[in-house]
Design a protein around this motif. Structure first.
Motif, PDB file in Angstrom:
ATOM      1  N   ARG A  27     -17.438  -4.209  -9.348  1.00 50.38           N
ATOM      2  CA  ARG A  27     -17.300  -5.333 -10.281  1.00 50.38           C
ATOM      3  C   ARG A  27     -16.376  -6.355  -9.643  1.00 50.38           C
ATOM      4  O   ARG A  27     -15.204  -6.085  -9.379  1.00 50.38           O
ATOM      5  CB  ARG A  27     -16.739  -4.840 -11.611  1.00 50.38           C
ATOM      6  N   LEU A  28     -16.902  -7.557  -9.385  1.00 50.97           N
ATOM      7  CA  LEU A  28     -16.164  -8.548  -8.610  1.00 50.97           C
ATOM      8  C   LEU A  28     -14.949  -9.100  -9.361  1.00 50.97           C
ATOM      9  O   LEU A  28     -13.954  -9.459  -8.736  1.00 50.97           O
ATOM     10  CB  LEU A  28     -17.093  -9.681  -8.179  1.00 50.97           C
ATOM     11  N   ALA A  29     -14.974  -9.156 -10.677  1.00 49.13           N
ATOM     12  CA  ALA A  29     -13.873  -9.750 -11.438  1.00 49.13           C
ATOM     13  C   ALA A  29     -12.590  -8.935 -11.363  1.00 49.13           C
ATOM     14  O   ALA A  29     -11.501  -9.503 -11.372  1.00 49.13           O
ATOM     15  CB  ALA A  29     -14.289  -9.924 -12.902  1.00 49.13           C
ATOM     16  N   ASN A  30     -12.710  -7.597 -11.273  1.00 53.42           N
ATOM     17  CA  ASN A  30     -11.494  -6.791 -11.345  1.00 53.42           C
ATOM     18  C   ASN A  30     -11.437  -5.646 -10.338  1.00 53.42           C
ATOM     19  O   ASN A  30     -10.492  -4.862 -10.355  1.00 53.42           O
ATOM     20  CB  ASN A  30     -11.321  -6.229 -12.760  1.00 53.42           C
ATOM     21  N   GLY A  31     -12.426  -5.510  -9.464  1.00 53.79           N
ATOM     22  CA  GLY A  31     -12.398  -4.463  -8.454  1.00 53.79           C
ATOM     23  C   GLY A  31     -12.807  -3.084  -8.944  1.00 53.79           C
ATOM     24  O   GLY A  31     -12.767  -2.117  -8.182  1.00 53.79           O
ATOM     25  N   PHE A  32     -13.206  -2.972 -10.217  1.00 48.58           N
ATOM     26  CA  PHE A  32     -13.674  -1.679 -10.730  1.00 48.58           C
ATOM     27  C   PHE A  32     -14.872  -1.231  -9.913  1.00 48.58           C
ATOM     28  O   PHE A  32     -15.754  -2.021  -9.587  1.00 48.58           O
ATOM     29  CB  PHE A  32     -14.065  -1.810 -12.208  1.00 48.58           C
ATOM     30  N   ARG A  33     -14.915   0.057  -9.590  1.00 49.61           N
ATOM     31  CA  ARG A  33     -15.953   0.561  -8.708  1.00 49.61           C
ATOM     32  C   ARG A  33     -16.522   1.856  -9.270  1.00 49.61           C
ATOM     33  O   ARG A  33     -15.810   2.690  -9.787  1.00 49.61           O
ATOM     34  CB  ARG A  33     -15.304   0.788  -7.349  1.00 49.61           C
ATOM     35  N   VAL A  34     -17.841   2.007  -9.140  1.00 49.16           N
ATOM     36  CA  VAL A  34     -18.524   3.227  -9.548  1.00 49.16           C
ATOM     37  C   VAL A  34     -19.598   3.516  -8.504  1.00 49.16           C
ATOM     38  O   VAL A  34     -20.091   2.597  -7.839  1.00 49.16           O
ATOM     39  CB  VAL A  34     -19.119   3.081 -10.979  1.00 49.16           C
ATOM     40  N   LEU A  35     -19.937   4.790  -8.341  1.00 49.01           N
ATOM     41  CA  LEU A  35     -20.980   5.193  -7.398  1.00 49.01           C
ATOM     42  C   LEU A  35     -22.223   5.622  -8.161  1.00 49.01           C
ATOM     43  O   LEU A  35     -22.126   6.186  -9.256  1.00 49.01           O
ATOM     44  CB  LEU A  35     -20.502   6.351  -6.514  1.00 49.01           C
ATOM     45  N   THR A  36     -23.376   5.382  -7.564  1.00 50.44           N
ATOM     46  CA  THR A  36     -24.615   5.831  -8.186  1.00 50.44           C
ATOM     47  C   THR A  36     -24.745   7.336  -8.054  1.00 50.44           C
ATOM     48  O   THR A  36     -24.211   7.955  -7.125  1.00 50.44           O
ATOM     49  CB  THR A  36     -25.845   5.154  -7.543  1.00 50.44           C
ATOM     50  N   ASP A  37     -25.483   7.946  -8.984  1.00 54.10           N
ATOM     51  CA  ASP A  37     -25.723   9.386  -8.934  1.00 54.10           C
ATOM     52  C   ASP A  37     -26.919   9.675  -8.025  1.00 54.10           C
ATOM     53  O   ASP A  37     -27.435   8.774  -7.349  1.00 54.10           O
ATOM     54  CB  ASP A  37     -25.903   9.946 -10.350  1.00 54.10           C
ATOM     55  N   ASN A  38     -27.387  10.909  -8.021  1.00 56.95           N
ATOM     56  CA  ASN A  38     -28.498  11.294  -7.136  1.00 56.95           C
ATOM     57  C   ASN A  38     -29.799  10.581  -7.466  1.00 56.95           C
ATOM     58  O   ASN A  38     -30.691  10.490  -6.618  1.00 56.95           O
ATOM     59  CB  ASN A  38     -28.709  12.812  -7.168  1.00 56.95           C
ATOM     60  N   GLU A  54     -21.354  -6.464  -7.122  1.00 51.58           N
ATOM     61  CA  GLU A  54     -21.836  -6.419  -5.742  1.00 51.58           C
ATOM     62  C   GLU A  54     -22.223  -4.968  -5.469  1.00 51.58           C
ATOM     63  O   GLU A  54     -21.435  -4.049  -5.715  1.00 51.58           O
ATOM     64  CB  GLU A  54     -20.776  -6.877  -4.751  1.00 51.58           C
ATOM     65  N   ILE A  55     -23.437  -4.763  -4.974  1.00 52.23           N
ATOM     66  CA  ILE A  55     -23.945  -3.425  -4.699  1.00 52.23           C
ATOM     67  C   ILE A  55     -23.984  -3.242  -3.190  1.00 52.23           C
ATOM     68  O   ILE A  55     -24.555  -4.065  -2.468  1.00 52.23           O
ATOM     69  CB  ILE A  55     -25.336  -3.223  -5.315  1.00 52.23           C
ATOM     70  N   ARG A  56     -23.366  -2.133  -2.726  1.00 54.70           N
ATOM     71  CA  ARG A  56     -23.247  -1.876  -1.294  1.00 54.70           C
ATOM     72  C   ARG A  56     -23.730  -0.463  -0.963  1.00 54.70           C
ATOM     73  O   ARG A  56     -23.499   0.459  -1.729  1.00 54.70           O
ATOM     74  CB  ARG A  56     -21.785  -1.983  -0.851  1.00 54.70           C
ATOM     75  N   TYR A  57     -24.339  -0.350   0.202  1.00 42.38           N
ATOM     76  CA  TYR A  57     -24.755   0.960   0.695  1.00 42.38           C
ATOM     77  C   TYR A  57     -24.818   0.877   2.207  1.00 42.38           C
ATOM     78  O   TYR A  57     -25.360  -0.088   2.768  1.00 42.38           O
ATOM     79  CB  TYR A  57     -26.127   1.336   0.123  1.00 42.38           C
ATOM     80  N   PHE A  58     -24.261   1.878   2.890  1.00 40.81           N
ATOM     81  CA  PHE A  58     -24.204   1.829   4.351  1.00 40.81           C
ATOM     82  C   PHE A  58     -25.608   1.676   4.943  1.00 40.81           C
ATOM     83  O   PHE A  58     -26.539   2.381   4.570  1.00 40.81           O
ATOM     84  CB  PHE A  58     -23.559   3.101   4.910  1.00 40.81           C
ATOM     85  N   GLY A  59     -25.721   0.736   5.869  1.00 42.43           N
ATOM     86  CA  GLY A  59     -26.997   0.510   6.544  1.00 42.43           C
ATOM     87  C   GLY A  59     -27.917  -0.461   5.828  1.00 42.43           C
ATOM     88  O   GLY A  59     -29.053  -0.662   6.245  1.00 42.43           O
ATOM     89  N   PHE A  60     -27.420  -1.072   4.731  1.00 41.14           N
ATOM     90  CA  PHE A  60     -28.216  -2.019   3.955  1.00 41.14           C
ATOM     91  C   PHE A  60     -27.415  -3.302   3.736  1.00 41.14           C
ATOM     92  O   PHE A  60     -26.183  -3.281   3.716  1.00 41.14           O
ATOM     93  CB  PHE A  60     -28.568  -1.427   2.573  1.00 41.14           C
ATOM     94  N   ASP A  78     -30.203  -3.944 -12.188  1.00 40.55           N
ATOM     95  CA  ASP A  78     -30.749  -3.101 -11.127  1.00 40.55           C
ATOM     96  C   ASP A  78     -30.547  -3.769  -9.773  1.00 40.55           C
ATOM     97  O   ASP A  78     -30.412  -4.992  -9.677  1.00 40.55           O
ATOM     98  CB  ASP A  78     -32.244  -2.864 -11.342  1.00 40.55           C
ATOM     99  N   GLY A  79     -30.547  -2.968  -8.732  1.00 38.15           N
ATOM    100  CA  GLY A  79     -30.441  -3.488  -7.371  1.00 38.15           C
ATOM    101  C   GLY A  79     -31.514  -2.896  -6.486  1.00 38.15           C
ATOM    102  O   GLY A  79     -31.831  -1.711  -6.584  1.00 38.15           O
ATOM    103  N   ALA A  80     -32.093  -3.741  -5.640  1.00 37.30           N
ATOM    104  CA  ALA A  80     -33.072  -3.289  -4.637  1.00 37.30           C
ATOM    105  C   ALA A  80     -32.568  -3.790  -3.294  1.00 37.30           C
ATOM    106  O   ALA A  80     -32.680  -4.977  -2.975  1.00 37.30           O
ATOM    107  CB  ALA A  80     -34.457  -3.842  -4.952  1.00 37.30           C
ATOM    108  N   LEU A  81     -31.964  -2.885  -2.521  1.00 38.90           N
ATOM    109  CA  LEU A  81     -31.313  -3.267  -1.274  1.00 38.90           C
ATOM    110  C   LEU A  81     -32.280  -3.201  -0.088  1.00 38.90           C
ATOM    111  O   LEU A  81     -33.139  -2.327  -0.023  1.00 38.90           O
ATOM    112  CB  LEU A  81     -30.111  -2.362  -1.003  1.00 38.90           C
ATOM    113  N   THR A  82     -32.072  -4.127   0.834  1.00 41.16           N
ATOM    114  CA  THR A  82     -32.894  -4.226   2.036  1.00 41.16           C
ATOM    115  C   THR A  82     -32.135  -3.631   3.216  1.00 41.16           C
ATOM    116  O   THR A  82     -30.961  -3.969   3.441  1.00 41.16           O
ATOM    117  CB  THR A  82     -33.243  -5.693   2.331  1.00 41.16           C
ATOM    118  N   ALA A  83     -32.788  -2.757   3.965  1.00 41.50           N
ATOM    119  CA  ALA A  83     -32.147  -2.099   5.110  1.00 41.50           C
ATOM    120  C   ALA A  83     -31.842  -3.099   6.217  1.00 41.50           C
ATOM    121  O   ALA A  83     -32.608  -4.034   6.467  1.00 41.50           O
ATOM    122  CB  ALA A  83     -33.043  -0.993   5.639  1.00 41.50           C
TER     123      ALA A  83
END
Length: 195
Positions: A27-38, A54-60, A78-83
């Motif tokens: 969350r860009l406003a306050n730095g709160f962070r959560v990880l997606t599950d399986n 902002e959604i981040r994933y290594f290699g994307f 939802d997020g759809a990340l591009t490699a």
């Protein structure tokens, strides 16, 4: 009493549609962070307001998504990340006599990329994301051999051979701790880091 709302979504690979587990949702406003599950899903509750993630994933490539959260409702983001493009490090692992080493493990330390094992002819191919201004520490180990590491920058495909020495005796008294990746840690003065 102020009501809250929920923010939830699913993060997938845009090319395959497969979920990305352990993607970081920030969350860009306050730095709160959560990880997606399986299943690539995340959810959190917050007060109603504008939400920018902002959604981040290594290699994307990272992606920013936003919306307005209404009191007592659920905002779907939802997020759809591009490699990122990849480069392949290829080479041969040799033993002390110059013979190829089959079954040696080649890995990029500190990144979530599966290691590869050398073929019967000692060859390997390790695909890694091309990340601007970044590098990788490659580590190679094989049974009955000491490990070898090499730090590389990667801007495309490249060749890199390794030459593994035999395992030698470690000497705590003499300080000759060079065959294995020893490091200080915990209450013990030295531990062996085989990751």
């Amino acid at each position: 009493i102020n009501e809250v709302g929920s923010v939830e979504g699913t993060v997938v690979d845009s090319a395959t549609g497969l979920p990305l587990a352990q993607a970081e949702v920030l969350r860009l406003a306050n730095g709160f962070r959560v990880l997606t599950d399986n299943a690539g899903e995340f959810r959190f509750s917050t007060r109603p307001e504008a939400i920018e993630l902002e959604i981040r994933y290594f290699g994307f490539y990272s992606e920013t998504v936003s919306g307005i959260l209404v009191e007592g409702e659920t905002l779907i983001l939802d997020g759809a990340l591009t490699a990122l493009p990849k480069g392949t490090v290829s080479g041969t692992v040799y033993g002390p006599g110059g013979d190829p080493v089959a079954g040696a493990t080649v890995l990029a330390k500190g990144v979530p990329i599966a290691p590869v094992v050398t073929e019967p002819d000692g060859s390997y191919h390790l695909a890694l994301p091309l990340i601007e201004d970044a590098g990788y520490t490659l580590s190679v180990s094989g049974q009955d051999y000491a490990y070898e590491t090499s730090f590389i920058g990667l801007t495309g495909d490249r060749d890199l051979d390794f030459h593994l020495p035999y395992v030698i005796a470690e000497g705590f008294e003499s300080g000759t701790l060079t065959s294995f990746p020893w490091r200080h840690g915990g209450d013990a003065p030295m531990v062996l880091d085989l990751t």
